[in-house]
Design an enzyme around this catalytic site. Structure first.
Site: not given
Ligand code: FEO
Length: 409
Positions: A28, A82, A84, A86, A148, A167, A195, A228
């Site tokens: 993004h 989460h 999102e 990903d 996040h 995240d 990040y 991540h």
């Molecule tokens: Fe907020 Fe890694 O997604």
């Protein structure tokens, strides 16, 4: 597949079963130069539990890693920390493949997953602070809203003193090394900062609240497992301390000079400002947008004390690469910056006016009027640029040098 894509043991009860994305370069708007990982974790207790899933296109890699540890249909529960995509893009198909008894998410997570993926009825909400009995292991879920997204939560495995932080405390870094202590500390430092600066900075108030909440739980943390990048198992609280510093936005003597140029005029001006900054004891970093990505500018602004922006005027506007960059960094809400504005023009000369307006909206405190050059900067104009740099350096002189890294070096 399971003989190729294998799980990695993390602790007594936990395996990493995520995916490595070496190819992604845009997250993004953020340039992920080193790729990323989508981490998912398998807790092997009486009730085998999967923590998060992966981006949709990496589903089979995750399922293979799960199958390398347990027969897939023995997975009893999935916890979605989460929503999102990903981390949840593969959720619906994973539910179909594994047929778990229960899928958990925060209340906001249930809403988000329903709205995103049409999972109505499939997801069970957990209360903030609720502990799930996994049979021989216990997992406490704690909401961390806006770290996040509104749905975000973390979970803590008591027996292994392990925090699944979604995240938080992550970074975009593809690697076969699964643990932070196996990776070059300077790479860790840069990618952790990048990040935070590009994803979490505008949420710093929520980040600090989440850190306070975690500390308030009073539980020991031996391992931090984000969604991540690498897992923190040696001195894991150092990354928490680094986050507290990032959230505080302590300003240093670093000065970011971001600009673009048509015929070298603003390039000359930027270099003169840089000379003034350096002569005054600041740490200038010139970032010409012809070769620098907006997310690298944002990274430098995590702890820089000054933002200086320059552009030529084109068709009554600032040069579009600077408009792109400023729109991006404005959204990240850096606080406490001093600044300067410069630009070149042939006739209208509106670029500096537009930059000033953005700086006003960002609450960047200008230390002087814009420096402008018609066609080419004269020696007097370059001297003005130099003086702008010196003035900014004087303002930054009281600021500290840059802070230590996440690894304490
Ligand atoms: Fe907020 Fe890694 O997604």
């Amino acid at each position: 597949m399971k003989d190729v894509f294998r799980a990695v043991p993390v602790t007594d009860h936990v395996w990493w079963v995520g995916a490595i994305d070496w190819a992604v370069r845009d997250f993004h708007g953020y340039l992920t130069s080193r790729g990323t990982t989508y981490n998912a974790y398998l807790i092997v207790a009486d009730k085998v539990t999967l923590i998060d899933t992966v981006k949709a296109s990496y589903r089979d890699e995750m399922l293979a890693r799960i199958a390398s540890v347990v027969p897939p249909k023995t997975v009893d529960a999935i916890v979605s920390n989460h929503s999102e995509p990903d981390h949840s893009g593969a959720l619906v198909e994973t539910i179909r493949a594994l047929e778990p008894r229960t899928v958990y998410a925060s209340k906001k997570g249930v809403e988000a997953l329903n709205e995103y993926f049409g999972t109505a009825g499939d997801i069970t909400p957990v209360e903030d602070g609720q502990t799930l009995d996994l049979g021989g292991a216990s997992l406490t879920c704690a909401e961390t809203k806006m770290c996040h997204w509104p749905d975000s939560m973390v979970s803590y495995l008591h027996e292994d003193r392990m925090l699944f932080s979604q995240d938080g405390f992550g970074m975009h870094l593809a690697s076969y090394a699964r643990f932070a202590d196996e990776i070059d500390p300077w790479v860790l430092d840069y990618e952790a900062r990048k990040y935070y600066a590009n994803i979490l900075l505008p949420l710093s108030t929520f980040i600090q609240k989440a850190i306070d909440k975690l500390q308030g739980l009073g539980v020991p943390i031996d391992v931090i497992a984000p969604d991540h990048g690498p897992i923190w198992r040696q001195g894991p609280l150092r990354v928490v301390e680094a986050y507290a510093r990032y959230a505080a936005q302590t300003r240093t003597r670093r000065a970011v000079v971001v600009y673009d140029t048509m015929w070298e005029s603003t390039h000359w001006m930027a270099r003169a400002i840089g000379e003034g900054l350096a002569a005054g004891g600041a740490e200038p970093k010139l970032m010409p947008l012809g070769g620098v990505h907006r997310s690298d500018v944002a990274t430098e602004l995590l702890d820089a004390g000054a933002l200086v922006a320059g552009a030529p005027t084109i068709n009554n506007q600032m040069f579009p690469t600077l408009a792109d960059c400023l729109t991006y960094v404005q959204g990240l809400k850096p606080k406490g910056l001093v600044g300067g504005v410069f630009g070149s023009y042939g006739w209208g000369g509106e670029s500096t006016k537009h930059i000033q307006k953005v700086f006003e909206d960002m609450n960047v405190e200008l230390v002087g009027p814009p420096v402008r050059a018609k066609y080419r900067p004269s020696p007097d104009t370059l001297a003005e640029c130099y003086t702008l740099g010196r003035t900014l350096a004087d303002r930054l002189a009281k600021n500290p040098a840059r802070t230590p890294t996440v690894t304490g070096q």
